[in-house]
Design a protein around this motif. Structure first.
Motif, PDB file in Angstrom:
ATOM      1  N   VAL A 116      10.324  14.689  -2.291  1.00  0.00           N
ATOM      2  CA  VAL A 116      10.839  13.787  -1.256  1.00  0.00           C
ATOM      3  C   VAL A 116      10.113  14.032   0.066  1.00  0.00           C
ATOM      4  CG1 VAL A 116      12.864  13.224   0.140  1.00  0.00           C
ATOM      5  CG2 VAL A 116      13.087  13.452  -2.331  1.00  0.00           C
ATOM      6  N   VAL A 117       9.932  15.291   0.430  1.00  0.00           N
ATOM      7  CA  VAL A 117       9.257  15.620   1.683  1.00  0.00           C
ATOM      8  C   VAL A 117       7.795  15.182   1.640  1.00  0.00           C
ATOM      9  CG1 VAL A 117       8.472  17.547   3.126  1.00  0.00           C
ATOM     10  CG2 VAL A 117      10.822  17.471   2.328  1.00  0.00           C
ATOM     11  N   VAL A 118       7.126  15.394   0.505  1.00  0.00           N
ATOM     12  CA  VAL A 118       5.732  14.958   0.375  1.00  0.00           C
ATOM     13  C   VAL A 118       5.633  13.443   0.562  1.00  0.00           C
ATOM     14  CG1 VAL A 118       3.853  14.658  -1.293  1.00  0.00           C
ATOM     15  CG2 VAL A 118       4.907  16.886  -1.005  1.00  0.00           C
ATOM     16  N   GLY A 119       6.556  12.699  -0.044  1.00  0.00           N
ATOM     17  CA  GLY A 119       6.558  11.250   0.123  1.00  0.00           C
ATOM     18  C   GLY A 119       6.819  10.837   1.552  1.00  0.00           C
ATOM     19  N   LEU A 120       7.737  11.517   2.219  1.00  0.00           N
ATOM     20  CA  LEU A 120       8.042  11.185   3.610  1.00  0.00           C
ATOM     21  C   LEU A 120       6.872  11.491   4.545  1.00  0.00           C
ATOM     22  CD1 LEU A 120      11.737  12.399   3.892  1.00  0.00           C
ATOM     23  CD2 LEU A 120      10.909  10.051   3.974  1.00  0.00           C
ATOM     24  N   VAL A 121       6.097  12.510   4.246  1.00  0.00           N
ATOM     25  CA  VAL A 121       4.934  12.833   5.064  1.00  0.00           C
ATOM     26  C   VAL A 121       3.777  11.885   4.739  1.00  0.00           C
ATOM     27  CG1 VAL A 121       3.174  14.607   5.483  1.00  0.00           C
ATOM     28  CG2 VAL A 121       5.583  15.224   5.431  1.00  0.00           C
ATOM     29  N   TRP A 122       3.692  11.449   3.493  1.00  0.00           N
ATOM     30  CA  TRP A 122       2.617  10.578   3.041  1.00  0.00           C
ATOM     31  C   TRP A 122       2.687   9.189   3.678  1.00  0.00           C
ATOM     32  CZ3 TRP A 122       1.692   9.928  -2.959  1.00  0.00           C
ATOM     33  CH2 TRP A 122       0.401   9.460  -3.169  1.00  0.00           C
ATOM     34  N   VAL A 123       3.889   8.693   3.935  1.00  0.00           N
ATOM     35  CA  VAL A 123       4.061   7.340   4.487  1.00  0.00           C
ATOM     36  C   VAL A 123       3.370   7.181   5.845  1.00  0.00           C
ATOM     37  CG1 VAL A 123       5.766   5.703   5.369  1.00  0.00           C
ATOM     38  CG2 VAL A 123       6.104   6.768   3.149  1.00  0.00           C
ATOM     39  N   TYR A 161       0.816  -1.209   0.000  1.00  0.00           N
ATOM     40  CA  TYR A 161       0.000   0.000   0.000  1.00  0.00           C
ATOM     41  C   TYR A 161       0.852   1.263   0.000  1.00  0.00           C
ATOM     42  CZ  TYR A 161       0.829   0.008   5.041  1.00  0.00           C
ATOM     43  OH  TYR A 161       1.418   0.013   6.265  1.00  0.00           O
ATOM     44  N   LEU A 162       2.158   1.126   0.065  1.00  0.00           N
ATOM     45  CA  LEU A 162       3.049   2.294   0.086  1.00  0.00           C
ATOM     46  C   LEU A 162       3.722   2.545  -1.269  1.00  0.00           C
ATOM     47  CD1 LEU A 162       4.824   1.810   3.529  1.00  0.00           C
ATOM     48  CD2 LEU A 162       3.005   3.394   2.955  1.00  0.00           C
ATOM     49  N   HIS A 163       3.223   1.930  -2.335  1.00  0.00           N
ATOM     50  CA  HIS A 163       3.932   2.062  -3.606  1.00  0.00           C
ATOM     51  C   HIS A 163       3.900   3.488  -4.154  1.00  0.00           C
ATOM     52  CE1 HIS A 163      -0.192   1.313  -5.008  1.00  0.00           C
ATOM     53  NE2 HIS A 163       0.153   1.928  -6.123  1.00  0.00           N
ATOM     54  N   LYS A 164       2.816   4.217  -3.962  1.00  0.00           N
ATOM     55  CA  LYS A 164       2.749   5.587  -4.491  1.00  0.00           C
ATOM     56  C   LYS A 164       3.723   6.535  -3.795  1.00  0.00           C
ATOM     57  CE  LYS A 164      -1.955   5.248  -6.210  1.00  0.00           C
ATOM     58  NZ  LYS A 164      -3.335   5.719  -6.051  1.00  0.00           N
ATOM     59  N   PRO A 165       3.771   6.578  -2.454  1.00  0.00           N
ATOM     60  CA  PRO A 165       4.749   7.486  -1.847  1.00  0.00           C
ATOM     61  C   PRO A 165       6.196   7.074  -2.121  1.00  0.00           C
ATOM     62  CG  PRO A 165       3.556   6.289  -0.146  1.00  0.00           C
ATOM     63  CD  PRO A 165       2.884   5.995  -1.435  1.00  0.00           C
ATOM     64  N   ILE A 166       6.437   5.779  -2.286  1.00  0.00           N
ATOM     65  CA  ILE A 166       7.796   5.340  -2.611  1.00  0.00           C
ATOM     66  C   ILE A 166       8.184   5.830  -3.995  1.00  0.00           C
ATOM     67  CG2 ILE A 166       9.204   3.310  -3.110  1.00  0.00           C
ATOM     68  CD1 ILE A 166       7.769   1.920  -0.775  1.00  0.00           C
ATOM     69  N   ILE A 167       7.253   5.744  -4.946  1.00  0.00           N
ATOM     70  CA  ILE A 167       7.522   6.251  -6.298  1.00  0.00           C
ATOM     71  C   ILE A 167       7.761   7.754  -6.267  1.00  0.00           C
ATOM     72  CG2 ILE A 167       6.462   6.646  -8.562  1.00  0.00           C
ATOM     73  CD1 ILE A 167       5.113   3.883  -8.214  1.00  0.00           C
ATOM     74  N   VAL A 168       6.961   8.485  -5.477  1.00  0.00           N
ATOM     75  CA  VAL A 168       7.127   9.943  -5.364  1.00  0.00           C
ATOM     76  C   VAL A 168       8.496  10.273  -4.780  1.00  0.00           C
ATOM     77  CG1 VAL A 168       6.280  11.983  -4.122  1.00  0.00           C
ATOM     78  CG2 VAL A 168       4.674  10.469  -5.268  1.00  0.00           C
ATOM     79  N   MET A 169       8.926   9.522  -3.756  1.00  0.00           N
ATOM     80  CA  MET A 169      10.234   9.794  -3.145  1.00  0.00           C
ATOM     81  C   MET A 169      11.378   9.473  -4.110  1.00  0.00           C
ATOM     82  SD  MET A 169       9.896   8.796   0.871  1.00  0.00           S
ATOM     83  CE  MET A 169       9.153   7.202   0.656  1.00  0.00           C
TER      84      MET A 169
END
Length: 105
Positions: free
Chosen positions: A82-89, A34-42
């Motif tokens: 990167v920050v958006v992905g780190l906050v999204w997780v 379920y974390l594939h989108k924020p990982i791709i964003v990061m």
């Protein structure tokens, strides 16, 4: 008002859990799926930041004539991703935990 034995609440003798055991009945996606989108964003943000850093390096070595504004834009947009992905997780982890709790309750 009469006290009757019919209530709509289950009687667990006072030991109700706010969240069920995570090892029982997990119908959610396995592991980190379920974390594939924020990982791709990061990853994309890291690549864009690396490109901005590389442009800064090449410009400082006088290898390229790119303006500093292009390097600055790549670097800042990449860091923003990167920050958006780190906050999204943690948001998705909390959402997943609440979903598990609501399915188990």
């Amino acid at each position: 008002m009469e006290a009757t034995g019919d209530t709509s609440f289950p009687d667990d003798s006072g030991s109700q859990s706010l969240c069920p055991d995570p090892h029982t009945g997990a119908a959610a996606a396995p592991g980190w799926a379920y974390l594939h989108k924020p990982i791709i964003v990061m990853v994309m943000g890291s690549l864009m930041s690396a490109a901005g850093g590389l442009l800064f390096l090449l410009q400082s070595l006088r290898v390229t004539e790119e303006s500093r504004s292009v390097a600055s834009a790549c670097l800042s947009i990449g860091l923003m991703f990167v920050v958006v992905g780190l906050v999204w997780v943690p948001i998705l982890k909390e959402k997943q935990r609440r979903k598990r709790c609501s399915l188990g309750a």
